[in-house]
Write a protein that holds these residues in place. Structure first.
Motif, PDB file in Angstrom:
ATOM      1  N   SER A 265      57.099  20.865  66.306  1.00  0.00           N
ATOM      2  CA  SER A 265      57.842  19.761  65.697  1.00  0.00           C
ATOM      3  C   SER A 265      58.755  19.075  66.697  1.00  0.00           C
ATOM      4  O   SER A 265      58.767  17.847  66.800  1.00  0.00           O
TER       5      SER A 265
ATOM      6  N   TYR B  57      56.912  15.107  56.139  1.00  0.00           N
ATOM      7  CA  TYR B  57      57.502  14.004  56.905  1.00  0.00           C
ATOM      8  C   TYR B  57      58.873  13.767  56.263  1.00  0.00           C
ATOM      9  O   TYR B  57      58.967  13.340  55.105  1.00  0.00           O
ATOM     10  N   VAL B  58      59.914  14.100  56.992  1.00  0.00           N
ATOM     11  CA  VAL B  58      61.257  14.134  56.401  1.00  0.00           C
ATOM     12  C   VAL B  58      61.981  12.831  56.723  1.00  0.00           C
ATOM     13  O   VAL B  58      62.078  12.424  57.888  1.00  0.00           O
TER      14      VAL B  58
ATOM     15  N   LEU C 287      67.291  12.007  57.609  1.00  0.00           N
ATOM     16  CA  LEU C 287      68.189  12.836  58.429  1.00  0.00           C
ATOM     17  C   LEU C 287      68.807  12.049  59.575  1.00  0.00           C
ATOM     18  O   LEU C 287      69.847  12.435  60.105  1.00  0.00           O
TER      19      LEU C 287
ATOM     20  N   LEU D 232      67.525  21.298  64.303  1.00  0.00           N
ATOM     21  CA  LEU D 232      66.118  21.421  63.912  1.00  0.00           C
ATOM     22  C   LEU D 232      65.587  22.832  64.141  1.00  0.00           C
ATOM     23  O   LEU D 232      64.671  23.270  63.444  1.00  0.00           O
TER      24      LEU D 232
ATOM     25  N   VAL E 102      60.287  14.465  61.555  1.00  0.00           N
ATOM     26  CA  VAL E 102      61.536  13.899  61.038  1.00  0.00           C
ATOM     27  C   VAL E 102      61.620  12.452  61.514  1.00  0.00           C
ATOM     28  O   VAL E 102      61.608  12.190  62.727  1.00  0.00           O
TER      29      VAL E 102
ATOM     30  N   THR F 109      61.817  13.327  65.618  1.00  0.00           N
ATOM     31  CA  THR F 109      60.855  14.185  66.339  1.00  0.00           C
ATOM     32  C   THR F 109      59.815  13.306  67.040  1.00  0.00           C
ATOM     33  O   THR F 109      59.560  12.175  66.604  1.00  0.00           O
TER      34      THR F 109
END
Ligand code: F3S
Length: 429
Positions: free
Chosen positions: A157, A224-225, A228, A244, A262, A266
């Motif tokens: 990641s 898939y965040v 943040l 992370l 992210v 990322t």
């Protein structure tokens, strides 16, 4: 599976019977994964099999056979934290010490065998090989066959390397052959996100809690965040990397997350953005109430649920240098707040040997914590306390992974500082 001529030759025994068996095992592994072919490993290894625990570690006879055949890994490797044989750092009673000594009786000869098979050196034991001080930092795009769930999540990641969540022993065998089946997180398709997770909190969530919430939601899928970057900014500074690595360890323990993206942070998310999402992806929103409910749902597994804590373990996964310095400042502030000089809870703080060395060299934070009575270790608290002999210990931690695997009780970072200074839970002394 399609094999190259060289791979087929090895499978036919052209390079000896032992390598033939290694290759046969990897081919069987690849077929189980529906891989179409093997690919070359292009970076250092990291394996979960650090300790000689009967029934878990590779049988010593197998290691001896590999060594006798003159085999070793294509690249040097690091291993998970060393066995918890530094007893003084773990606040153990004589029975616990005797049991650990019995369990790890063959550890020295195991370490020696691992060195012959490619272990980088006898300081290469940590679950954070990717810390700069440790120096096993794979390049983006490197093909790896790592195990240790937290390491795999970070490598994929944050570093953009490629590894599946391999199991113990097969990790070693793949790295000996220098080959790994092309499947899952090694492929572009396998790295696509099948979940979009929106973080809808007003304040920066604790990574150990958010990671667990994500892991419970997506299980072994790729999330898939989004959201943040409001708290962490864009890109990957040192504090974001620390955040992370905690988030990934918790997600990997609560679910089986091996890769998360992210948005704006990322590497693959920066390059491809929402293009990483598959068609028909699933969607979840995580808000502050969800996180609070999650923490409130954690059972207290102590024998005496109302006990005062007697041990605290921090640094699971092993802390970075920044995190050690942060905890030194936090604990110093706690001591001042309560007018105390020493911690009331026996506290052990874990980090990689090279990170601890640098922390000690820097002096200030180390002196604060040592004066307060904290101890340091490069071993793993789970290895020391995941057993019945520790059932009666009232252990607290800020690690959701340690909470998941043992009876340790989880508290947030800020609570921990007060608890270890006062010896009490839930009220300020
Ligand atoms: Fe590391 Fe042990 Fe925690 S391997 S992540 S300290 S359980």
């Amino acid at each position: 599976m399609k094999l190259t001529m060289e791979e087929q030759d090895i499978l036919d025994g052209s390079q000896g019977g032992m390598l033939q068996r290694v290759m046969a095992t990897i081919v069987a592994y690849g077929e189980a994964l529906d891989a179409e072919k093997l690919v070359d490993i292009t970076g250092m290894g990291h394996f979960v099999i650090a300790n000689v625990i009967p029934g878990i570690s590779p049988p010593l006879e197998m290691l001896d056979s590999l060594i006798k055949a003159g085999l070793k890994t294509a690249y040097p490797f690091t291993l998970d934290p060393a066995a918890p044989l530094d007893h003084d750092n773990w606040w153990l009673n004589p029975e616990q010490i005797a049991t650990l000594q019995h369990m790890y009786a063959d550890q020295d000869s195991y370490d020696c065998r691992m060195q012959t098979l490619g272990l980088r050196d006898l300081q290469a034991f940590t679950c954070t090989p990717y810390q700069p001080e440790v120096g096993s930092v794979p390049q983006r795009g490197a093909i790896l066959a790592w195990s240790e769930s937290a390491c795999v999540a970070y490598a994929n990641s944050v570093l953009g390397a490629r590894s599946n969540r391999n199991g113990a022993i097969i990790d070693l065998l793949c790295n000996i052959a220098g080959k790994v089946p092309l499947s899952g997180l090694l492929t572009d398709a396998g790295r696509k996100a099948t979940w979009r997770i929106d973080v809808a909190t007003e304040h920066r969530p604790l990574p150990q809690i958010l990671g667990a919430a994500i892991g419970r939601t997506v299980l072994a899928d790729v999330p898939y965040v989004v959201g943040l970057d409001r708290f962490l900014g864009t890109g990957l500074g040192p504090h974001t990397r620390d955040y992370l690595h905690e988030l990934g360890a918790a997600a990997a323990a609560a679910g089986a997350v091996g890769l998360f993206h992210v948005e704006n942070i990322t590497p693959e998310a920066v390059d491809q953005g929402a293009g990483l999402l598959t068609e028909g992806y699933r969607h979840a929103v995580i808000n502050a109430a969800d996180l609070r409910d999650l923490v409130d749902s954690y059972p207290v597994l102590w024998v005496d649920k109302h006990a005062d804590p007697d041990k605290c373990f921090l640094g699971c996964p092993h802390f970075s240098l920044n995190q050690l310095e942060w905890w030194a400042a936090e604990i110093q502030a706690g001591l001042q707040r309560h007018g105390r000089e020493c911690l009331r809870v026996n506290t052990t703080i874990c980090a990689a040997p090279q990170v601890l060395e640098k922390f000690i060299d820097n002096r200030q934070g180390w002196e604060v914590l040592s004066r307060a009575g904290a101890r340091f270790s490069s071993a793993c608290p789970m290895q020391a306390f995941d057993n019945d002999l520790s059932r009666g210990d009232a252990i607290i931690t800020n690690s959701n992974k340690l909470r998941t695997y043992t009876h340790a009780r989880f508290f947030e970072d800020k609570q921990i500082a007060d608890i270890i200074v006062t010896g009490k839970i839930g009220r300020r002394a």
